[in-house]
Design a protein around this motif. Structure first.
Motif, PDB file in Angstrom:
ATOM      1  N   VAL A  20       0.837  -1.205   0.000  1.00 51.36           N
ATOM      2  CA  VAL A  20       0.000   0.000   0.000  1.00 51.36           C
ATOM      3  C   VAL A  20       0.869   1.252   0.000  1.00 51.36           C
ATOM      4  CG1 VAL A  20      -1.739   1.310   1.267  1.00 51.36           C
ATOM      5  CG2 VAL A  20      -1.919  -1.176   1.115  1.00 51.36           C
ATOM      6  N   GLY A  21       1.963   1.219   0.754  1.00 52.77           N
ATOM      7  CA  GLY A  21       2.878   2.356   0.760  1.00 52.77           C
ATOM      8  C   GLY A  21       3.481   2.614  -0.606  1.00 52.77           C
ATOM      9  N   LEU A  22       3.904   1.542  -1.281  1.00 51.39           N
ATOM     10  CA  LEU A  22       4.475   1.690  -2.625  1.00 51.39           C
ATOM     11  C   LEU A  22       3.439   2.209  -3.614  1.00 51.39           C
ATOM     12  CD1 LEU A  22       6.647  -1.559  -2.860  1.00 51.39           C
ATOM     13  CD2 LEU A  22       7.495   0.790  -2.845  1.00 51.39           C
ATOM     14  N   ILE A  23       2.218   1.711  -3.521  1.00 48.99           N
ATOM     15  CA  ILE A  23       1.155   2.166  -4.427  1.00 48.99           C
ATOM     16  C   ILE A  23       0.896   3.655  -4.222  1.00 48.99           C
ATOM     17  CG2 ILE A  23      -1.295   1.972  -4.978  1.00 48.99           C
ATOM     18  CD1 ILE A  23      -1.033  -1.031  -4.123  1.00 48.99           C
ATOM     19  N   GLY A  24       0.761   4.072  -2.965  1.00 54.48           N
ATOM     20  CA  GLY A  24       0.466   5.468  -2.682  1.00 54.48           C
ATOM     21  C   GLY A  24       1.561   6.404  -3.153  1.00 54.48           C
ATOM     22  N   LEU A  25       2.816   6.085  -2.836  1.00 51.96           N
ATOM     23  CA  LEU A  25       3.921   6.966  -3.220  1.00 51.96           C
ATOM     24  C   LEU A  25       4.147   6.952  -4.732  1.00 51.96           C
ATOM     25  CD1 LEU A  25       6.573   6.463  -0.393  1.00 51.96           C
ATOM     26  CD2 LEU A  25       4.826   8.216  -0.636  1.00 51.96           C
ATOM     27  N   THR A  26       3.949   5.793  -5.374  1.00 48.12           N
ATOM     28  CA  THR A  26       4.118   5.727  -6.828  1.00 48.12           C
ATOM     29  C   THR A  26       3.077   6.583  -7.540  1.00 48.12           C
ATOM     30  OG1 THR A  26       5.043   3.491  -6.701  1.00 48.12           O
ATOM     31  CG2 THR A  26       4.178   4.205  -8.834  1.00 48.12           C
ATOM     32  N   VAL A  27       1.831   6.471  -7.113  1.00 42.47           N
ATOM     33  CA  VAL A  27       0.772   7.285  -7.718  1.00 42.47           C
ATOM     34  C   VAL A  27       1.054   8.766  -7.504  1.00 42.47           C
ATOM     35  CG1 VAL A  27      -1.682   7.885  -7.617  1.00 42.47           C
ATOM     36  CG2 VAL A  27      -0.980   5.486  -7.554  1.00 42.47           C
ATOM     37  N   GLU A  28       1.519   9.126  -6.308  1.00 47.71           N
ATOM     38  CA  GLU A  28       1.809  10.531  -6.018  1.00 47.71           C
ATOM     39  C   GLU A  28       2.985  11.040  -6.845  1.00 47.71           C
ATOM     40  OE1 GLU A  28       1.183  14.167  -4.710  1.00 47.71           O
ATOM     41  OE2 GLU A  28      -0.050  12.490  -4.037  1.00 47.71           O
ATOM     42  N   LEU A  29       4.027  10.203  -7.021  1.00 47.89           N
ATOM     43  CA  LEU A  29       5.188  10.609  -7.808  1.00 47.89           C
ATOM     44  C   LEU A  29       4.835  10.761  -9.284  1.00 47.89           C
ATOM     45  CD1 LEU A  29       8.017   8.415  -6.213  1.00 47.89           C
ATOM     46  CD2 LEU A  29       7.792  10.903  -6.075  1.00 47.89           C
ATOM     47  N   LEU A  30       3.977   9.876  -9.791  1.00 51.11           N
ATOM     48  CA  LEU A  30       3.599   9.930 -11.198  1.00 51.11           C
ATOM     49  C   LEU A  30       2.592  11.040 -11.477  1.00 51.11           C
ATOM     50  CD1 LEU A  30       3.290   6.140 -12.117  1.00 51.11           C
ATOM     51  CD2 LEU A  30       5.190   7.691 -12.574  1.00 51.11           C
ATOM     52  N   SER A  31       1.761  11.346 -10.498  1.00 45.85           N
ATOM     53  CA  SER A  31       0.745  12.397 -10.666  1.00 45.85           C
ATOM     54  C   SER A  31       0.811  13.349  -9.482  1.00 45.85           C
ATOM     55  CB  SER A  31      -0.654  11.783 -10.787  1.00 45.85           C
ATOM     56  OG  SER A  31      -0.735  10.910 -11.892  1.00 45.85           O
ATOM     57  N   PRO A  32       1.835  14.214  -9.441  1.00 48.22           N
ATOM     58  CA  PRO A  32       2.014  15.104  -8.296  1.00 48.22           C
ATOM     59  C   PRO A  32       0.799  16.007  -8.077  1.00 48.22           C
ATOM     60  CG  PRO A  32       3.941  15.141  -9.736  1.00 48.22           C
ATOM     61  CD  PRO A  32       2.875  14.397 -10.469  1.00 48.22           C
ATOM     62  N   GLY A  33       0.499  16.254  -6.812  1.00 50.23           N
ATOM     63  CA  GLY A  33      -0.598  17.159  -6.488  1.00 50.23           C
ATOM     64  C   GLY A  33      -1.847  16.469  -5.995  1.00 50.23           C
ATOM     65  N   LEU A  34      -1.908  15.139  -6.117  1.00 49.74           N
ATOM     66  CA  LEU A  34      -3.095  14.435  -5.637  1.00 49.74           C
ATOM     67  C   LEU A  34      -3.157  14.425  -4.112  1.00 49.74           C
ATOM     68  CD1 LEU A  34      -3.207  11.374  -8.082  1.00 49.74           C
ATOM     69  CD2 LEU A  34      -4.521  13.495  -8.196  1.00 49.74           C
ATOM     70  N   ILE A  35      -1.999  14.480  -3.469  1.00 51.48           N
ATOM     71  CA  ILE A  35      -1.855  14.590  -2.016  1.00 51.48           C
ATOM     72  C   ILE A  35      -2.293  13.320  -1.284  1.00 51.48           C
ATOM     73  CG2 ILE A  35      -2.376  15.917   0.065  1.00 51.48           C
ATOM     74  CD1 ILE A  35      -0.779  17.414  -2.065  1.00 51.48           C
ATOM     75  N   PHE A  36      -3.537  12.881  -1.486  1.00 50.32           N
ATOM     76  CA  PHE A  36      -4.059  11.748  -0.712  1.00 50.32           C
ATOM     77  C   PHE A  36      -3.229  10.473  -0.884  1.00 50.32           C
ATOM     78  CE2 PHE A  36      -6.944   8.102  -0.173  1.00 50.32           C
ATOM     79  CZ  PHE A  36      -7.257   8.267   1.171  1.00 50.32           C
ATOM     80  N   PRO A  37      -2.899  10.053  -2.131  1.00 50.82           N
ATOM     81  CA  PRO A  37      -2.080   8.844  -2.267  1.00 50.82           C
ATOM     82  C   PRO A  37      -0.731   8.969  -1.571  1.00 50.82           C
ATOM     83  CG  PRO A  37      -3.061   9.443  -4.362  1.00 50.82           C
ATOM     84  CD  PRO A  37      -3.303  10.591  -3.442  1.00 50.82           C
ATOM     85  N   GLY A  69      16.241   7.683  -0.825  1.00 51.86           N
ATOM     86  CA  GLY A  69      15.790   7.091  -2.086  1.00 51.86           C
ATOM     87  C   GLY A  69      14.629   7.856  -2.693  1.00 51.86           C
ATOM     88  N   ILE A  70      13.658   8.266  -1.859  1.00 52.18           N
ATOM     89  CA  ILE A  70      12.514   9.033  -2.352  1.00 52.18           C
ATOM     90  C   ILE A  70      12.966  10.374  -2.904  1.00 52.18           C
ATOM     91  CG2 ILE A  70      10.369  10.183  -1.690  1.00 52.18           C
ATOM     92  CD1 ILE A  70      10.125   7.174  -1.871  1.00 52.18           C
ATOM     93  N   VAL A  71      13.868  11.053  -2.189  1.00 53.10           N
ATOM     94  CA  VAL A  71      14.374  12.350  -2.647  1.00 53.10           C
ATOM     95  C   VAL A  71      15.078  12.214  -3.991  1.00 53.10           C
ATOM     96  CG1 VAL A  71      16.024  14.194  -2.156  1.00 53.10           C
ATOM     97  CG2 VAL A  71      14.567  13.316  -0.330  1.00 53.10           C
ATOM     98  N   LEU A  72      15.877  11.172  -4.146  1.00 51.11           N
ATOM     99  CA  LEU A  72      16.596  10.971  -5.414  1.00 51.11           C
ATOM    100  C   LEU A  72      15.636  10.666  -6.556  1.00 51.11           C
ATOM    101  CD1 LEU A  72      19.702   8.901  -4.214  1.00 51.11           C
ATOM    102  CD2 LEU A  72      19.605  11.322  -4.843  1.00 51.11           C
ATOM    103  N   LEU A  73      14.570   9.928  -6.284  1.00 56.07           N
ATOM    104  CA  LEU A  73      13.579   9.643  -7.322  1.00 56.07           C
ATOM    105  C   LEU A  73      12.868  10.926  -7.759  1.00 56.07           C
ATOM    106  CD1 LEU A  73      12.004   6.298  -6.044  1.00 56.07           C
ATOM    107  CD2 LEU A  73      13.529   6.608  -8.000  1.00 56.07           C
ATOM    108  N   GLY A  89      18.542   6.064  -6.399  1.00 55.38           N
ATOM    109  CA  GLY A  89      17.416   6.202  -5.480  1.00 55.38           C
ATOM    110  C   GLY A  89      16.646   4.903  -5.310  1.00 55.38           C
ATOM    111  N   SER A  90      16.444   4.179  -6.411  1.00 56.77           N
ATOM    112  CA  SER A  90      15.727   2.903  -6.341  1.00 56.77           C
ATOM    113  C   SER A  90      16.498   1.885  -5.507  1.00 56.77           C
ATOM    114  CB  SER A  90      15.498   2.353  -7.753  1.00 56.77           C
ATOM    115  OG  SER A  90      14.702   3.238  -8.514  1.00 56.77           O
ATOM    116  N   ILE A  91      17.824   1.861  -5.698  1.00 60.77           N
ATOM    117  CA  ILE A  91      18.659   0.931  -4.926  1.00 60.77           C
ATOM    118  C   ILE A  91      18.591   1.268  -3.438  1.00 60.77           C
ATOM    119  CG2 ILE A  91      21.033   0.202  -4.492  1.00 60.77           C
ATOM    120  CD1 ILE A  91      21.555   0.583  -7.498  1.00 60.77           C
TER     121      ILE A  91
END
Length: 213
Positions: A20-37, A69-73, A89-91
């Protein structure tokens, strides 16, 4: 509190927290501004690392590595690094999760479940990439001086300034004219000096000027 932490460190619960954490952060990184994910993803990962730390203190290295890792991504999406920063960052992110997981299978199943859900979101729910790393951010209109010349042979040998990043296409300023150009293949940053080395119909090829030229 300790009993709750023990519950969260159960392999099944850790797998769900991770996915769930990966899903939320991935969605937020791909579509910035959604906030909730991003908020949900952050809470899941906080619970993930907190539970591990409460059950068996491991120090600040894993969560610090995760944040790095998140900052580098994020930097990878903002800067033209050809995937280098993103790979590091992924590593770092994966290493932090492996260091804290009760089993390697927790990480494996967490990633597989997250990938499956993200694929479903793309396939059936219209999730799209909202950040525009590979497209031009500036509006380019004729009113603003952008032109697509019918015959641009006169540009051959001209020197100008890249007014947008060339990845490899973009716009450059030659005197009073703004022209759409393409680099030889390398990414050229905004503001760099460029020189036209070839004109083939509508295609104008430029090369980044080096200091000693």
């Amino acid at each position: 509190m300790a009993e709750f932490a023990q519950l969260l460190t159960h392999p099944v619960v850790m797998t769900l927290l991770l996915s769930v954490g990966l899903i939320g952060l991935t969605v937020e990184l791909l579509s910035p501004g959604l906030i909730f994910p991003g908020l949900v993803g952050g809470i899941m990962f906080f619970a993930y690392f907190w539970a591990v730390w409460m059950a068996e203190p491991t120090g600040w290295e894993p969560p610090s590595l995760f944040v790095l890792g998140i900052v580098l991504l994020i930097l990878e999406m903002l800067l033209p690094t050809l995937g280098i920063i993103g790979a590091v960052g992924s590593i770092a992110l994966i290493a932090s999760l492996v260091m804290t997981a009760s089993s390697l299978w927790v990480v494996v199943w967490g990633f597989l479940l997250a990938l499956a859900v993200i694929w479903i979101l793309f396939k059936f729910f219209g999730l799209k990439i909202g950040w525009n790393q590979l497209v031009l951010r500036d509006e380019q209109t004729n009113e603003a001086g952008y032109v697509s010349a019918e015959d641009r042979k006169w540009l051959l040998g001209q020197e100008g300034i890249a007014i947008t990043p060339l990845r490899p296409s973009g716009y450059a300023q030659f005197g009073e004219r703004k022209e759409d150009v393409v680099s030889e293949g390398d990414i050229i940053p905004k503001g760099a000096k460029v020189k036209v080395i070839a004109v083939d119909g509508m295609r104008v090829v430029v090369r980044k000027e080096v200091a000693d030229e």
